[in-house]
Write a protein that holds these residues in place. Structure first.
Motif, short mmCIF file in Angstrom:
data_model
loop_
_atom_site.label_atom_id
_atom_site.label_comp_id
_atom_site.label_asym_id
_atom_site.label_seq_id
_atom_site.Cartn_x
_atom_site.Cartn_y
_atom_site.Cartn_z
N ASP A 67 0.81 -1.22 0.00
CA ASP A 67 0.00 0.00 0.00
C ASP A 67 0.84 1.27 0.00
O ASP A 67 0.33 2.37 0.16
CB ASP A 67 -0.94 0.01 1.20
CG ASP A 67 -0.18 -0.13 2.53
OD1 ASP A 67 1.06 -0.34 2.49
OD2 ASP A 67 -0.84 -0.04 3.58
N ALA A 68 2.17 1.13 -0.19
CA ALA A 68 3.05 2.30 -0.24
C ALA A 68 2.74 3.10 -1.51
O ALA A 68 2.39 2.55 -2.54
CB ALA A 68 4.51 1.87 -0.23
N ARG A 69 2.88 4.43 -1.40
CA ARG A 69 2.67 5.30 -2.55
C ARG A 69 3.81 6.31 -2.64
O ARG A 69 4.02 7.07 -1.70
CB ARG A 69 1.32 6.03 -2.47
CG ARG A 69 0.11 5.11 -2.54
CD ARG A 69 0.00 4.43 -3.93
NE ARG A 69 -1.16 3.54 -4.01
CZ ARG A 69 -1.14 2.24 -3.71
NH1 ARG A 69 -0.01 1.69 -3.29
NH2 ARG A 69 -2.22 1.51 -3.82
N PRO A 70 4.56 6.32 -3.73
CA PRO A 70 4.44 5.42 -4.88
C PRO A 70 5.05 4.05 -4.59
O PRO A 70 5.88 3.91 -3.69
CB PRO A 70 5.22 6.14 -5.97
CG PRO A 70 6.27 6.89 -5.23
CD PRO A 70 5.62 7.33 -3.94
N LEU A 71 4.65 3.07 -5.38
CA LEU A 71 5.13 1.70 -5.18
C LEU A 71 6.58 1.51 -5.64
O LEU A 71 7.24 0.57 -5.24
CB LEU A 71 4.24 0.72 -5.96
CG LEU A 71 3.10 0.07 -5.17
CD1 LEU A 71 2.22 -0.73 -6.11
CD2 LEU A 71 3.65 -0.82 -4.07
N VAL A 72 7.03 2.39 -6.53
CA VAL A 72 8.40 2.29 -7.03
C VAL A 72 9.11 3.61 -6.85
O VAL A 72 8.50 4.68 -6.86
CB VAL A 72 8.43 1.87 -8.52
CG1 VAL A 72 7.98 0.44 -8.71
CG2 VAL A 72 7.59 2.81 -9.37
N GLN A 73 10.43 3.51 -6.69
CA GLN A 73 11.25 4.70 -6.51
C GLN A 73 12.42 4.63 -7.49
O GLN A 73 13.07 3.60 -7.63
CB GLN A 73 11.77 4.78 -5.07
CG GLN A 73 12.72 5.95 -4.82
CD GLN A 73 13.33 5.90 -3.43
OE1 GLN A 73 13.06 4.97 -2.67
NE2 GLN A 73 14.15 6.89 -3.11
N LEU A 74 12.67 5.73 -8.19
CA LEU A 74 13.80 5.78 -9.11
C LEU A 74 15.05 6.16 -8.33
O LEU A 74 15.10 7.21 -7.70
CB LEU A 74 13.53 6.81 -10.22
CG LEU A 74 14.52 6.82 -11.39
CD1 LEU A 74 14.47 5.48 -12.14
CD2 LEU A 74 14.23 7.97 -12.35
N VAL A 75 16.06 5.29 -8.39
CA VAL A 75 17.28 5.51 -7.62
C VAL A 75 18.47 5.53 -8.57
O VAL A 75 18.49 4.84 -9.60
CB VAL A 75 17.49 4.42 -6.55
CG1 VAL A 75 16.37 4.46 -5.53
CG2 VAL A 75 17.57 3.03 -7.19
N ARG A 76 19.47 6.30 -8.23
CA ARG A 76 20.70 6.33 -9.00
C ARG A 76 21.57 5.14 -8.61
O ARG A 76 21.70 4.82 -7.43
CB ARG A 76 21.47 7.64 -8.76
CG ARG A 76 20.83 8.86 -9.39
CD ARG A 76 21.70 10.09 -9.23
NE ARG A 76 23.06 9.86 -9.72
CZ ARG A 76 24.00 10.81 -9.77
NH1 ARG A 76 23.71 12.02 -9.33
NH2 ARG A 76 25.21 10.54 -10.23
N MET A 77 22.14 4.51 -9.61
CA MET A 77 22.96 3.33 -9.35
C MET A 77 24.15 3.66 -8.47
O MET A 77 24.61 2.84 -7.68
CB MET A 77 23.44 2.72 -10.68
CG MET A 77 22.33 2.23 -11.59
SD MET A 77 21.42 0.83 -10.91
CE MET A 77 22.70 -0.42 -10.86
#
Length: 471
Positions: A295-305
């Motif tokens: 139920d987390a929002r947002p479900l995805v997170q953009l991360v730097r490698m």
């Protein structure tokens, strides 16, 4: 065709001139249009012949068991080749095997070559196929010994006689000499002698007048690969530009293909050659990280490698060169799998999203789909893009050895990252005891290692675990 040439054909245990071996040699020497010598022999390759090759050629392990080794037949072969042009159908294949076999005996071979595949293209440009089977079918040639060395040699000699009868001796001689000169032609301003470039694995660098390389490339046979650049200049625009600008060639030897790939990738990123389009330095490489809570929002997170610990690789999905590329990929996944744009952070707002209103979202945003089910569907949709976790308990080494040069390279890797390349056990011990604080993730290295390190170590004897510290 030419004043003096040797038509040669080989049968081998496989297609790699570096790793496979010769099982049969056939050669016919022609001087001023007259056959003056004919010779063929089976060769004991010192290794077993794969079943597929046995069925193709008819040469079995039993047939070569008592045959002479290449070292024993080399003097006769060199005698036949002396002062002649090395001619073969797909000459790079046969020439490469002969060069590698002689190199193992520390006998370098410097000889002009002519490829009858290329000659066929020049003489019969109206036809598409120029392999031996295509030539036989086109010209009605026959042999009872196809895929045997002398049988194939005789077919090519028959074809040359037929071509001379159809097109004339002058045409055949002119096109053969043109190809021979083309294979020997070098850039007009090149200062580096071609014979100085080793025929070993490694990385070569083309330089013009400046200090920045024009091009960086790799090969298991650098001299042959460099020559191929020059030979293709008339057909490839980039090669022609390099041909016009090149002044010198530099090189760095490696023990094998893996070392050459790693070195090429690093040098391209460091030196930024003018004509290399791939392997460029990645800027702000990023990936998606999936939240553990449904139920987390947002479900995805953009991360730097660069900001992700190497141990978290298995939690990342995709590798993207820009935020825009990553967002476009996520939108495509959402649209394809009826995922909720709001839940993924692609849209803001509360309540039913627009995609649900038009039937493109199954309604997690409106309470019509359980959050846990939506997260499972998201994970399944992203599964093919998931980065692989490091499959080993710590560091591993990959050993490469080149028999002809005597060079040994040991490549050390930890969690998909290239730690170091060393050449002896003392240096390897130093690497084992060292701790590298930052392991820089490189997408090209990751993709390369997926094919070599992901399977169990037992499948590749050159890969071994290293005791001691992990970084």
């Amino acid at each position: 065709m030419l004043p003096c040439f040797v038509m040669l054909d080989l049968e081998t245990t496989g297609g790699s001139a570096v790793h496979d071996r010769i099982t049969e040699i056939a050669a016919v020497r022609v001087e001023n249009g007259v056959e003056v010598a004919r010779w063929s022999t089976l060769v004991n390759p010192g290794v077993s012949i794969p079943p597929f090759i046995q069925s193709l050629t008819g040469i079995t392990d039993a047939m070569v068991e008592d045959a002479p080794t290449f070292a024993q037949v080399a003097p006769r072969l060199l005698e036949l080749l002396d002062g002649a042009v090395f001619v073969a159908h797909n000459v790079r294949f046969d020439h490469g095997f002969v060069v590698n076999e002689l190199a193992r005996l520390e006998k370098p071979l410097k000889i002009k070559t002519l490829c009858t595949v290329r000659l066929s293209r020049k003489l019969y440009p109206q036809h598409k196929g120029h392999g031996l089977d295509a030539i036989m079918q086109r010209h009605g040639l026959h042999t009872l010994a196809r895929h045997r060395a002398m049988g194939d040699v005789e077919v090519v000699l028959q074809w040359l006689q037929l071509a001379q009868a159809e097109l004339g001796a002058e045409v055949l001689q002119r096109e053969a000499k043109t190809l021979l000169q083309g294979s020997a032609s070098l850039p007009p301003l090149l200062e580096t002698p071609m014979e100085d470039i080793p025929d070993t694995p490694g990385v070569y660098l083309f330089y013009g007048e400046g200090s920045i390389p024009l091009y960086v490339g790799k090969s298991v046979n650098m001299r042959t690969r460099v020559l191929s650049h020059f030979q293709s200049a008339s057909k490839v625009a980039r090669e022609m530009r390099i041909l016009q600008e090149i002044r010198r060639v530099e090189w760095r030897e490696t023990a094998g293909e893996l070392g050459a790939l790693l070195l090429e990738s690093r040098l391209v990123k460091e030196l930024q050659p003018l004509h290399n389009r791939q392997l460029r330095k990645e800027r702000q490489l990023s990936a998606w990280m999936l939240h553990a809570q449904a139920d987390a929002r947002p479900l995805v997170q953009l991360v730097r490698m660069d900001d992700v610990d190497a141990t978290a690789m298995g939690q990342l999905y995709g590798t993207y060169r820009s935020k825009r590329q990553a967002m476009d990929a996520l939108r495509l996944l959402a649209d394809t799998h009826q995922l909720c744009p709001q839940a993924l952070g692609l849209e803001s707002g509360k309540g039913a999203c627009f995609a649900h209103q038009i039937g493109r979202c199954k309604g997690v945003c409106a309470g019509h789909e359980p959050a846990a089910l939506h997260r499972v569907r998201l994970e399944m949709a992203m599964a093919q893009h998931r980065l692989q976790a490091w499959p080993h308990p710590g560091r591993v080494g990959v050993r490469e050895h080149h028999a002809a040069s005597g060079r040994t390279d040991i490549h050390v890797f930890d969690r998909w990252c290239h730690v170091a390349t060393v050449h002896d056990e003392v240096s390897l011990a130093d690497v084992q005891q060292s701790r590298q604080q930052v392991l820089a993730f490189d997408l090209d290295t990751y993709r390369l290692l997926l094919k070599r390190l992901a399977p169990p170590l037992g499948r590749e004897r050159a890969v071994f675990h290293l005791p001691g510290l992990s970084s």
